[in-house]
Scaffold this motif. Structure first.
Motif, mmCIF file in Angstrom:
data_model
loop_
_atom_site.group_PDB
_atom_site.id
_atom_site.type_symbol
_atom_site.label_atom_id
_atom_site.label_comp_id
_atom_site.label_asym_id
_atom_site.label_seq_id
_atom_site.Cartn_x
_atom_site.Cartn_y
_atom_site.Cartn_z
ATOM 1 N N ARG A 113 6.602 16.363 -25.790
ATOM 2 C CA ARG A 113 8.000 16.739 -26.063
ATOM 3 C C ARG A 113 8.930 15.539 -25.883
ATOM 4 N N VAL A 114 8.747 14.790 -24.793
ATOM 5 C CA VAL A 114 9.573 13.609 -24.540
ATOM 6 C C VAL A 114 9.392 12.589 -25.665
ATOM 7 N N ASN A 115 8.140 12.350 -26.042
ATOM 8 C CA ASN A 115 7.877 11.404 -27.130
ATOM 9 C C ASN A 115 8.461 11.893 -28.454
ATOM 10 N N MET A 116 8.429 13.185 -28.679
ATOM 11 C CA MET A 116 9.019 13.747 -29.891
ATOM 12 C C MET A 116 10.523 13.495 -29.896
ATOM 13 N N GLN A 117 11.176 13.747 -28.773
ATOM 14 C CA GLN A 117 12.623 13.553 -28.676
ATOM 15 C C GLN A 117 13.009 12.086 -28.835
ATOM 16 N N ASN A 118 12.128 11.193 -28.394
ATOM 17 C CA ASN A 118 12.411 9.761 -28.464
ATOM 18 C C ASN A 118 11.965 9.121 -29.775
ATOM 19 N N ALA A 142 8.955 8.632 -30.773
ATOM 20 C CA ALA A 142 7.705 7.872 -30.604
ATOM 21 C C ALA A 142 6.573 8.682 -31.227
ATOM 22 N N ILE A 143 6.451 8.578 -32.524
ATOM 23 C CA ILE A 143 5.539 9.431 -33.300
ATOM 24 C C ILE A 143 4.083 9.269 -32.870
ATOM 25 N N ALA A 144 3.610 8.046 -32.739
ATOM 26 C CA ALA A 144 2.206 7.822 -32.366
ATOM 27 C C ALA A 144 1.923 8.368 -30.969
ATOM 28 N N ASP A 145 2.829 8.123 -30.034
ATOM 29 C CA ASP A 145 2.637 8.616 -28.665
ATOM 30 C C ASP A 145 2.700 10.140 -28.613
ATOM 31 N N LYS A 146 3.594 10.704 -29.427
ATOM 32 C CA LYS A 146 3.677 12.169 -29.521
ATOM 33 C C LYS A 146 2.349 12.732 -30.000
ATOM 34 N N GLY A 147 1.801 12.121 -31.040
ATOM 35 C CA GLY A 147 0.524 12.586 -31.589
ATOM 36 C C GLY A 147 -0.600 12.484 -30.580
ATOM 37 N N ALA A 190 -0.313 12.546 -27.281
ATOM 38 C CA ALA A 190 -0.090 13.536 -26.223
ATOM 39 C C ALA A 190 -0.469 14.941 -26.690
ATOM 40 N N ILE A 191 -0.117 15.267 -27.921
ATOM 41 C CA ILE A 191 -0.477 16.585 -28.459
ATOM 42 C C ILE A 191 -1.991 16.694 -28.600
ATOM 43 N N SER A 192 -2.621 15.646 -29.093
ATOM 44 C CA SER A 192 -4.083 15.653 -29.199
ATOM 45 C C SER A 192 -4.731 15.819 -27.834
ATOM 46 N N HIS A 193 -4.148 15.190 -26.835
ATOM 47 C CA HIS A 193 -4.665 15.295 -25.475
ATOM 48 C C HIS A 193 -4.553 16.737 -24.964
ATOM 49 N N ALA A 194 -3.393 17.366 -25.201
ATOM 50 C CA ALA A 194 -3.204 18.762 -24.783
ATOM 51 C C ALA A 194 -4.202 19.676 -25.489
ATOM 52 N N ILE A 195 -4.374 19.473 -26.790
ATOM 53 C CA ILE A 195 -5.330 20.293 -27.554
ATOM 54 C C ILE A 195 -6.740 20.094 -27.019
ATOM 55 N N SER A 196 -7.084 18.864 -26.709
ATOM 56 C CA SER A 196 -8.414 18.570 -26.181
ATOM 57 C C SER A 196 -8.653 19.282 -24.855
ATOM 58 N N ILE A 197 -7.676 19.260 -23.984
ATOM 59 C CA ILE A 197 -7.820 19.947 -22.691
ATOM 60 C C ILE A 197 -7.980 21.443 -22.905
ATOM 61 N N ILE A 198 -7.178 22.000 -23.791
ATOM 62 C CA ILE A 198 -7.237 23.443 -24.051
ATOM 63 C C ILE A 198 -8.580 23.826 -24.670
ATOM 64 N N HIS A 199 -9.002 23.079 -25.695
ATOM 65 C CA HIS A 199 -10.225 23.455 -26.409
ATOM 66 C C HIS A 199 -11.503 23.034 -25.688
ATOM 67 N N GLU A 200 -11.545 21.811 -25.193
ATOM 68 C CA GLU A 200 -12.767 21.311 -24.563
ATOM 69 C C GLU A 200 -12.859 21.650 -23.087
ATOM 70 N N GLY A 201 -11.752 22.055 -22.506
ATOM 71 C CA GLY A 201 -11.744 22.397 -21.094
ATOM 72 C C GLY A 201 -11.622 23.890 -20.866
ATOM 73 N N LEU A 230 0.238 23.800 -31.387
ATOM 74 C CA LEU A 230 0.452 22.382 -31.100
ATOM 75 C C LEU A 230 0.257 21.527 -32.353
ATOM 76 N N LEU A 231 -0.708 21.886 -33.180
ATOM 77 C CA LEU A 231 -0.876 21.171 -34.455
ATOM 78 C C LEU A 231 0.365 21.314 -35.323
ATOM 79 N N GLN A 232 0.902 22.523 -35.380
ATOM 80 C CA GLN A 232 2.119 22.756 -36.162
ATOM 81 C C GLN A 232 3.299 21.987 -35.568
ATOM 82 N N ALA A 233 3.387 21.946 -34.246
ATOM 83 C CA ALA A 233 4.458 21.187 -33.587
ATOM 84 C C ALA A 233 4.384 19.721 -33.974
ATOM 85 N N ASN A 234 3.175 19.200 -34.023
ATOM 86 C CA ASN A 234 2.980 17.803 -34.385
ATOM 87 C C ASN A 234 3.356 17.571 -35.852
#
Length: 150
Positions: A43-48, A50-55, A57-68, A96-100
């Motif tokens: 969210r912070v990266n989105m507001q700032n 920072a497209i690559a960092d946002k992506g 972070a979102i990928s990281h969240a998805i990974s934790i949700i799906h793989e964890g 999260l994919l849609q948010a990205n």
């Protein structure tokens, strides 16, 4: 243990010691924390802008949700609850994919709220109360225990 592998998605080397001694209950809490923090960062990266960092972070969240969190579900023992959680985790990943894709912070907030609610519920579970029939000494088995099994 599958959870330990899944926590690699959490991505912080300083957690290695904590993970190695954590109970399964604590590992799930760590996964919730990691996914919530990744959503905050996205969210912070989105507001700032920072497209690559946002992506990332979102990928990281998805990974934790799906793989964890999804991987940790025991659909045989967990029954309908596990199936419903699996569907909810799948939904979170899609949101999260849609948010990205659409730069929509409301979708990140929605997922973050869902994760926070689940984490709060998980915190209410006292692992010491999760007694199974096999853990009860033979002399104490006069009354069968049905709680503690999903």
């Amino acid at each position: 243990m599958g959870l330990r592998k899944a926590l690699n998605a959490y991505g912080n080397q300083s957690l290695e010691t904590e993970v190695s001694v954590a109970s399964p209950h604590r590992l799930i809490l760590m996964l919730f924390d990691g996914a919530i923090k990744a959503c905050n960062l996205a969210r912070v990266n989105m507001q700032n802008g920072a497209i690559a960092d946002k992506g990332r972070a979102i990928s990281h969240a998805i990974s934790i949700i799906h793989e964890g969190l999804r991987t940790a579900l025991d659909k045989e023992q967990g029954g309908e609850l596990a199936v419903n959680l699996d569907a909810l985790y799948e939904y979170m990943g899609r949101q999260l994919l849609q948010a990205n894709l659409h730069n929509d912070p409301k979708l990140i907030d929605e997922v973050q709220d869902l994760l926070a609610g689940l984490k709060e519920s998980w915190e209410q579970i006292d692992p010491r109360q999760m007694v199974t029939q096999e853990q009860v000494p033979q002399q104490d088995r006069a009354v069968p225990l049905s709680y503690g099994r999903a």
